[in-house]
Design a protein around this motif. Structure first.
Motif, PDB file in Angstrom:
ATOM      1  N   ALA A   1      -4.244 -20.900 -26.028  1.00 49.11           N
ATOM      2  CA  ALA A   1      -3.236 -21.578 -25.206  1.00 49.11           C
ATOM      3  C   ALA A   1      -3.688 -21.618 -23.747  1.00 49.11           C
ATOM      4  O   ALA A   1      -4.330 -20.696 -23.256  1.00 49.11           O
TER       5      ALA A   1
ATOM      6  N   ARG B   1       5.635 -12.266 -21.181  1.00 52.70           N
ATOM      7  CA  ARG B   1       5.390 -13.494 -21.934  1.00 52.70           C
ATOM      8  C   ARG B   1       4.230 -13.268 -22.883  1.00 52.70           C
ATOM      9  O   ARG B   1       3.310 -12.520 -22.579  1.00 52.70           O
ATOM     10  N   ALA B   2       4.258 -13.948 -23.986  1.00 54.96           N
ATOM     11  CA  ALA B   2       3.164 -13.889 -24.959  1.00 54.96           C
ATOM     12  C   ALA B   2       2.613 -15.302 -25.133  1.00 54.96           C
ATOM     13  O   ALA B   2       3.368 -16.274 -25.112  1.00 54.96           O
ATOM     14  N   TYR B   3       1.312 -15.400 -25.279  1.00 54.48           N
ATOM     15  CA  TYR B   3       0.649 -16.687 -25.459  1.00 54.48           C
ATOM     16  C   TYR B   3      -0.186 -16.652 -26.732  1.00 54.48           C
ATOM     17  O   TYR B   3      -0.778 -15.627 -27.066  1.00 54.48           O
ATOM     18  N   SER B   4      -0.249 -17.767 -27.411  1.00 50.89           N
ATOM     19  CA  SER B   4      -1.074 -17.884 -28.608  1.00 50.89           C
ATOM     20  C   SER B   4      -2.539 -17.985 -28.213  1.00 50.89           C
ATOM     21  O   SER B   4      -2.871 -18.446 -27.108  1.00 50.89           O
ATOM     22  N   ALA B   5      -3.410 -17.588 -29.122  1.00 50.26           N
ATOM     23  CA  ALA B   5      -4.855 -17.711 -28.885  1.00 50.26           C
ATOM     24  C   ALA B   5      -5.193 -19.163 -28.575  1.00 50.26           C
ATOM     25  O   ALA B   5      -4.711 -20.085 -29.249  1.00 50.26           O
TER      26      ALA B   5
ATOM     27  N   GLY C   1      -4.974  -7.984 -25.122  1.00 49.00           N
ATOM     28  CA  GLY C   1      -5.713  -9.197 -25.439  1.00 49.00           C
ATOM     29  C   GLY C   1      -6.753  -9.496 -24.377  1.00 49.00           C
ATOM     30  O   GLY C   1      -7.146  -8.623 -23.608  1.00 49.00           O
TER      31      GLY C   1
END
Length: 72
Positions: free
Chosen positions: A44, A38-42, A62
């Motif tokens: 989030a 999964r990827a998350y926005s800064a 990150g």
């Protein structure tokens, strides 16, 4: 110029982690088969206090800030 971004497989991440590096190849493959990337926005929110602890997360790239609201 070619740009190449290396993405670690779940099995490679498990092998590199001190908690899982002693698993045999079969054990790593079984665990990796259950992994979901999964990827998350800064900024989030990933989890909040009181969420069910049904999974484990690994940060592959990150940074994550862990904070707890203070009682004021």
């Amino acid at each position: 110029m070619n740009e190449y971004t290396y993405e670690r497989t779940a099995e490679e991440a498990l092998r590199a982690c001190v908690l899982f590096r002693d698993l045999d190849a079969k054990g790593r493959a079984e665990l990796a088969a259950r992994a979901h990337r999964r990827a998350y926005s800064a900024g989030a929110t990933i989890v909040t206090v009181g969420d069910d602890g049904q999974s484990m997360m690994a940060i592959l790239s990150g940074a994550v800030r862990i904070s707890l609201p203070s009682a004021t």
